[in-house]
Scaffold this active site. Sequence first.
Site, PDB file in Angstrom:
ATOM      1  N   ASP A 270       0.836  -1.207   0.000  1.00 37.00           N
ATOM      2  CA  ASP A 270       0.000   0.000   0.000  1.00 37.00           C
ATOM      3  C   ASP A 270       0.873   1.261   0.000  1.00 37.00           C
ATOM      4  O   ASP A 270       1.674   1.462   0.914  1.00 37.00           O
ATOM      5  CB  ASP A 270      -0.875  -0.074   1.268  1.00 37.00           C
ATOM      6  CG  ASP A 270      -2.005   0.926   1.266  1.00 37.00           C
ATOM      7  OD1 ASP A 270      -2.003   1.836   0.414  1.00 37.00           O
ATOM      8  OD2 ASP A 270      -2.893   0.788   2.131  1.00 37.00           O
ATOM      9  N   GLY A 309      -5.276   3.419  -7.769  1.00 35.42           N
ATOM     10  CA  GLY A 309      -5.522   3.653  -9.198  1.00 35.42           C
ATOM     11  C   GLY A 309      -4.714   4.803  -9.774  1.00 35.42           C
ATOM     12  O   GLY A 309      -4.969   5.251 -10.892  1.00 35.42           O
ATOM     13  N   GLU A 311      -1.717   6.962 -11.532  1.00 32.70           N
ATOM     14  CA  GLU A 311      -0.792   6.740 -12.650  1.00 32.70           C
ATOM     15  C   GLU A 311      -1.272   5.624 -13.576  1.00 32.70           C
ATOM     16  O   GLU A 311      -0.451   4.886 -14.128  1.00 32.70           O
ATOM     17  CB  GLU A 311       0.615   6.400 -12.128  1.00 32.70           C
ATOM     18  CG  GLU A 311       1.241   7.453 -11.256  1.00 32.70           C
ATOM     19  CD  GLU A 311       1.593   8.728 -12.020  1.00 32.70           C
ATOM     20  OE1 GLU A 311       2.223   8.628 -13.077  1.00 32.70           O
ATOM     21  OE2 GLU A 311       1.205   9.821 -11.556  1.00 32.70           O
ATOM     22  N   ASP A 330     -10.417   4.050  -1.424  1.00 34.40           N
ATOM     23  CA  ASP A 330     -11.049   3.011  -0.594  1.00 34.40           C
ATOM     24  C   ASP A 330     -12.570   2.917  -0.748  1.00 34.40           C
ATOM     25  O   ASP A 330     -13.253   3.927  -0.857  1.00 34.40           O
ATOM     26  CB  ASP A 330     -10.766   3.272   0.893  1.00 34.40           C
ATOM     27  CG  ASP A 330      -9.301   3.082   1.224  1.00 34.40           C
ATOM     28  OD1 ASP A 330      -8.475   3.013   0.297  1.00 34.40           O
ATOM     29  OD2 ASP A 330      -8.993   3.002   2.421  1.00 34.40           O
TER      30      ASP A 330
HETATM   31  C1  GLA Z   1      -5.443   2.139   2.873  1.00 38.65           C
HETATM   32  C2  GLA Z   1      -5.947   1.000   1.993  1.00 38.65           C
HETATM   33  C3  GLA Z   1      -6.990   0.204   2.765  1.00 38.65           C
HETATM   34  C4  GLA Z   1      -6.366  -0.337   4.043  1.00 38.65           C
HETATM   35  C5  GLA Z   1      -5.805   0.803   4.878  1.00 38.65           C
HETATM   36  C6  GLA Z   1      -5.006   0.290   6.068  1.00 38.65           C
HETATM   37  O1  GLA Z   1      -6.448   3.066   3.142  1.00 38.65           O
HETATM   38  O2  GLA Z   1      -6.469   1.497   0.795  1.00 38.65           O
HETATM   39  O3  GLA Z   1      -7.477  -0.852   1.966  1.00 38.65           O
HETATM   40  O4  GLA Z   1      -5.365  -1.255   3.704  1.00 38.65           O
HETATM   41  O5  GLA Z   1      -4.932   1.625   4.106  1.00 38.65           O
HETATM   42  O6  GLA Z   1      -4.359   1.296   6.760  1.00 38.65           O
END
Ligand code: GLA
Length: 506
Positions: A270, A309, A311, A330
């Site tokens: 992430d 999503g 780039e 998210d």
């Molecule tokens: C981001 C991700 C989520 C989750 C949180 C955890 O927001 O997009 O899916 O993994 O971090 O901190």
Amino acid sequence: MIDAMLTRQCSFAFRLALVLSCTTSALAAQSFNGFWRSVQQMPDGNRSETVFLLQQEGSRLTGKVELPWSDYPLRNGVVHGKAFYFEIQLGASTWSYKGEIGHSGLKMVFHKPNASDVRLTAEPATTDFYPSTPPVPAPALHSVAPNGLALTPPMGWNSWNHFEGDIDDATVRKIADALVSTGMRDAGYVYVNIDDTWEGSRDDQGRIQPNRKFSDMKGLAGYLHARGLKLGLYSSPGPQTCGGYPGSYGYEELDAQTYAAWGVDYLKYDWCSAFRIYQDRDMRAIYQKMGDALLRSGRPIVYSLCQYGKEDVWTWGRLAGGNLWRTTNDIHNSYSRMAEIGFSQSALAAWSGPGGWNDPDMLEIGNGNLTVDESHTHMTLWAMLAAPLIAGNDLRSMSKETSSILLNREVIAIDQDPLGKQAQRVISDGSVEVWQRPLADGSSAVAIFNRSSSSQPAHFKWSSLGYAEAPQLRDLWKHVPLSEDGADFSAELPPHGVILLRAVQR
Ligand code: GLA
């Protein structure tokens, strides 16, 4: 009085009152101006840091809050004597900070929706988040060899949507047991993915350790493997994850080896704080770094790219070694957010396929905010999109309704169709949309959605889907054949509802 009023999240009238009174009242002895660092000790042993940059002009407080994944400008910031209040806006969610300045720093109460208030203190700091981190040159681009995994979209469960940080070894084991006892594992949901907040500190050699919620990752992997399940973990290319836990920055190779030694089968990676180190345009190279490291680890590990999503990740996710890539920000536990994401995916169809999938985020089915029809729509849309089916609910206490939706084998078969072609929207008629997906056996899946909050009639000509007349149809939610003939299809759809058909040319 001020406290009581601040508790009401600083209404406009109150802010106006403060502005007026502050023009005449004495200001705090100490200045708000500059950086402030707050460290929160978490029950799992992690220290969660937030940096505030504050600028006071009279009764007005501006500046920013630096969270691991982004900076947020202060909104509605006010000062009255020693008291202060400000907010930040994260999508639809407002977080507020209210407190006082004193000789030892700022004392405040931090409030975010659906969570208990947290008391924070912040001390003066000289700089912002990662002041001394040198910019890192991105490696040269190349194509990471395919790892041969995820020939159909990955299926499993992830801790984040329901548990967020409230997840530990014992809960994961119970979830694993539930995957087996509910039949989810046998329906294909095999990955048990622990999202953010498992990470602890690094040992003397730099090896990442789980925090006290997960004492024995290798043991947990063994528990899952013995039950025909697989273990997924989460990290970030930045120094911190979105939750403020240690990321893999500078330890990519070592972390990949550690995951492999523990028996990890899936990594969600992430972006989060990586934005403070790298340029967005270097994302492919940065994701490639971990893609290479996972391959070199020698263990088959599904690689899930999570950078919202940016780039146009769908154009290069596969080349960076990714088996799936998030296409949006998210998901939240609401029909509107789920629909906003799901219905926006049509144009990305060409980029998804065996080994590399568009990922519109994890499922919210069973988390309490979707009606049955909305849950059918969520499951149908994700199946049509050939999306990873990663359940995000508490499987230990799943209602019959929820399990019958997640366990609908005919819908799962659409998602898992080996041709791996994502659906596209073929008809958009007011609030009614028809999406079609070609399937490996020459048939197609046809989903008729009603995006309106009232019942709607749906009507279309089979010719617009490439059929001269009504094909042979099976309703995949009702599990019955449909005796339709003629050139047209007509039906009444419930609010936010869907009909999902398998259509075979006569
Ligand atoms: C981001 C991700 C989520 C989750 C949180 C955890 O927001 O997009 O899916 O993994 O971090 O901190």
